[in-house]
Design a protein around this motif. Structure first.
Motif, PDB file in Angstrom:
ATOM      1  N   GLY A  69       0.847  -1.199   0.000  1.00  0.00           N
ATOM      2  CA  GLY A  69       0.000   0.000   0.000  1.00  0.00           C
ATOM      3  C   GLY A  69       0.877   1.242   0.000  1.00  0.00           C
ATOM      4  N   ASN A  70       0.726   2.028  -1.040  1.00  0.00           N
ATOM      5  CA  ASN A  70       1.489   3.281  -1.144  1.00  0.00           C
ATOM      6  C   ASN A  70       0.576   4.415  -0.674  1.00  0.00           C
ATOM      7  OD1 ASN A  70       2.907   5.531  -1.941  1.00  0.00           O
ATOM      8  ND2 ASN A  70       2.757   5.122  -4.157  1.00  0.00           N
ATOM      9  N   TRP A  71       0.873   4.928   0.512  1.00  0.00           N
ATOM     10  CA  TRP A  71      -0.010   5.951   1.091  1.00  0.00           C
ATOM     11  C   TRP A  71       0.282   7.344   0.548  1.00  0.00           C
ATOM     12  CZ3 TRP A  71       0.121   4.273   7.002  1.00  0.00           C
ATOM     13  CH2 TRP A  71      -0.491   3.005   7.115  1.00  0.00           C
ATOM     14  N   ILE A  93      -3.247   5.226 -12.964  1.00  0.00           N
ATOM     15  CA  ILE A  93      -2.955   5.574 -11.564  1.00  0.00           C
ATOM     16  C   ILE A  93      -3.881   6.678 -11.080  1.00  0.00           C
ATOM     17  CG2 ILE A  93      -1.223   6.492  -9.979  1.00  0.00           C
ATOM     18  CD1 ILE A  93       0.900   5.151 -11.657  1.00  0.00           C
ATOM     19  N   GLY A  94      -4.684   6.348 -10.091  1.00  0.00           N
ATOM     20  CA  GLY A  94      -5.567   7.333  -9.472  1.00  0.00           C
ATOM     21  C   GLY A  94      -6.685   7.811 -10.387  1.00  0.00           C
ATOM     22  N   THR A  95      -6.892   7.134 -11.505  1.00  0.00           N
ATOM     23  CA  THR A  95      -7.877   7.596 -12.480  1.00  0.00           C
ATOM     24  C   THR A  95      -9.157   6.767 -12.447  1.00  0.00           C
ATOM     25  OG1 THR A  95      -6.970   6.105 -14.130  1.00  0.00           O
ATOM     26  CG2 THR A  95      -6.089   8.345 -14.106  1.00  0.00           C
ATOM     27  N   GLY A 133      -0.026  -2.135 -10.605  1.00  0.00           N
ATOM     28  CA  GLY A 133      -0.573  -0.998  -9.863  1.00  0.00           C
ATOM     29  C   GLY A 133      -1.321  -0.063 -10.785  1.00  0.00           C
ATOM     30  N   GLY A 134      -2.385   0.522 -10.279  1.00  0.00           N
ATOM     31  CA  GLY A 134      -3.195   1.452 -11.066  1.00  0.00           C
ATOM     32  C   GLY A 134      -4.651   1.133 -10.872  1.00  0.00           C
ATOM     33  N   SER A 135      -5.298   1.869  -9.925  1.00  0.00           N
ATOM     34  CA  SER A 135      -6.735   1.722  -9.673  1.00  0.00           C
ATOM     35  C   SER A 135      -7.156   0.298  -9.325  1.00  0.00           C
ATOM     36  CB  SER A 135      -7.547   2.272 -10.858  1.00  0.00           C
ATOM     37  OG  SER A 135      -7.298   3.657 -11.011  1.00  0.00           O
ATOM     38  N   VAL A 136      -6.316  -0.413  -8.575  1.00  0.00           N
ATOM     39  CA  VAL A 136      -6.751  -1.713  -8.059  1.00  0.00           C
ATOM     40  C   VAL A 136      -7.719  -1.460  -6.905  1.00  0.00           C
ATOM     41  CG1 VAL A 136      -6.059  -3.884  -6.961  1.00  0.00           C
ATOM     42  CG2 VAL A 136      -4.572  -2.822  -8.680  1.00  0.00           C
ATOM     43  N   LYS A 137      -8.860  -2.136  -6.959  1.00  0.00           N
ATOM     44  CA  LYS A 137      -9.923  -1.989  -5.954  1.00  0.00           C
ATOM     45  C   LYS A 137     -10.367  -3.400  -5.548  1.00  0.00           C
ATOM     46  CE  LYS A 137     -10.104   2.469  -6.963  1.00  0.00           C
ATOM     47  NZ  LYS A 137      -9.155   3.291  -6.290  1.00  0.00           N
ATOM     48  N   GLY A 156       0.056  -6.622  -6.012  1.00  0.00           N
ATOM     49  CA  GLY A 156      -0.292  -5.270  -6.443  1.00  0.00           C
ATOM     50  C   GLY A 156       0.372  -4.194  -5.610  1.00  0.00           C
ATOM     51  N   LEU A 157       0.504  -3.039  -6.245  1.00  0.00           N
ATOM     52  CA  LEU A 157       0.914  -1.819  -5.544  1.00  0.00           C
ATOM     53  C   LEU A 157      -0.332  -0.933  -5.547  1.00  0.00           C
ATOM     54  CD1 LEU A 157       3.056  -0.103  -4.190  1.00  0.00           C
ATOM     55  CD2 LEU A 157       3.882   0.598  -6.422  1.00  0.00           C
ATOM     56  N   ILE A 158      -0.835  -0.663  -4.355  1.00  0.00           N
ATOM     57  CA  ILE A 158      -2.165  -0.083  -4.220  1.00  0.00           C
ATOM     58  C   ILE A 158      -2.058   1.335  -3.682  1.00  0.00           C
ATOM     59  CG2 ILE A 158      -4.503  -0.544  -3.319  1.00  0.00           C
ATOM     60  CD1 ILE A 158      -3.144  -2.982  -4.768  1.00  0.00           C
ATOM     61  N   GLY A 159      -2.689   2.287  -4.346  1.00  0.00           N
ATOM     62  CA  GLY A 159      -2.675   3.673  -3.871  1.00  0.00           C
ATOM     63  C   GLY A 159      -3.939   3.977  -3.083  1.00  0.00           C
TER      64      GLY A 159
HETATM   65  P1  PGA Z   1      -3.935   4.033  -7.326  1.00  0.00           P
HETATM   66  O1  PGA Z   1      -2.354   4.304  -7.196  1.00  0.00           O
HETATM   67  O2  PGA Z   1      -4.179   2.652  -6.762  1.00  0.00           O
HETATM   68  O3  PGA Z   1      -4.576   5.116  -6.500  1.00  0.00           O
HETATM   69  O4  PGA Z   1      -4.268   4.124  -8.760  1.00  0.00           O
HETATM   70  C1  PGA Z   1      -1.422   3.292  -7.449  1.00  0.00           C
HETATM   71  C2  PGA Z   1      -0.022   3.813  -7.233  1.00  0.00           C
HETATM   72  O5  PGA Z   1       0.222   5.001  -7.502  1.00  0.00           O
HETATM   73  O6  PGA Z   1       0.878   3.079  -6.804  1.00  0.00           O
END
Ligand code: PGA
Length: 249
Positions: free
Chosen positions: A8-10, A171-173, A210-214, A230-233
């Motif tokens: 988890g990337n905070w 990412i974040g979209t 990584g990228g909008s994983v929910k 995953g790398l999760i934001g």
């Molecule tokens: P996101 O970010 O899950 O909010 O899209 C992922 C990340 O930047 O590592």
């Protein structure tokens, strides 16, 4: 078997008190996965997070570090400072570091070297822009990013490398890559690593998406054979969502 990781990337969210609150919430949710779990709070919350997570199966990673050992680099944090508070994993090359702080190829390669010299685990992020994908350049862009920053390493160094494919457009979209798009890229990356090194290096290297994983899309993405976690934001800021993602693996 290859290691699986959910991190988890905070980002620049949560002060120390809020980070500890999220950690307490994570500790009280049931994480049943065998994957390695990491959280990456901001620098000011690292030491307290390490302390709060002692005795759990959740580790702590930093979001960045400087490549020098020490010296006149106002505002920067070195590998030995991270190790000094018990942090031995670091995210490098995140697209936000690339875009907003101009951290690219050669600089990232120096950061990777510094982390590996200290025996740290590196989560190395790479991924294409929307334009690159629309113009069918995504495989070339990714090959270049890996070549510039990682392919100088000896094969033995790869035991501490984790790759994280993060298409910038996702990412974040809320616009996640489809499981097939993720698998295609991960398989391509694994082959590229195998061609440069050998199958053993490629097959042992975890490749995270990584990228909008929910919670709703995690299990389909993680079901793909070359996706190792995953790398999760955004979703990592909620204990319930992050735990659901961890348990989806
Ligand atoms: P996101 O970010 O899950 O909010 O899209 C992922 C990340 O930047 O590592």
């Amino acid at each position: 078997m290859r290691k699986q990781i959910v991190a988890g990337n905070w980002k620049m969210n949560l002060n120390q008190v809020e980070s500890l609150q999220l950690i307490e919430a994570l500790k009280s949710t049931k994480n049943t996965s065998r994957a390695e779990v990491l959280v990456a709070p901001n620098f000011t919350a690292l030491a307290a997070s390490v302390e709060a997570l002692k005795g759990t199966n959740i580790g702590v990673a930093a979001q960045n570090m400087h490549q020098a050992e020490c010296g006149a680099f106002t505002g920067e944090i070195s590998a030995q400072m991270l190790l000094g508070v018990g942090v031995n994993s670091v995210i490098l090359g995140h697209s936000e570091r690339r875009e907003y702080f101009s951290e690219y190829g050669e600089l990232l390669s120096a950061k990777v070297d510094a982390a590996l010299n200290h025996n740290m685990q590196v989560i190395f992020c790479f991924g294409e822009l929307l334009d690159d994908r629309e113009s069918d350049q995504h495989f070339d862009v990714v090959t270049e990013q890996l070549t510039e920053s990682l392919f100088h390493l000896p094969a033995a160094a790869w035991k501490n490398i984790v790759l994280a494919y993060e298409p910038v457009w996702a990412i974040g979209t809320g616009m996640t890559a489809s499981p097939e798009q993720a698998q295609d890229m991960h398989a391509f990356v694994r082959k590229t690593v195998a061609d440069h090194y050998d199958n053993a290096v490629a097959n042992n290297c975890p490749i995270l998406y990584g990228g909008s994983v929910k919670p709703a899309n995690a299990s389909l993405i993680f079901s793909k054979p070359d996706v190792d976690g995953g790398l999760i934001g955004g979703a990592a800021l909620s204990a319930d969502d992050f735990t659901a993602i961890i348990n989806a693996i």
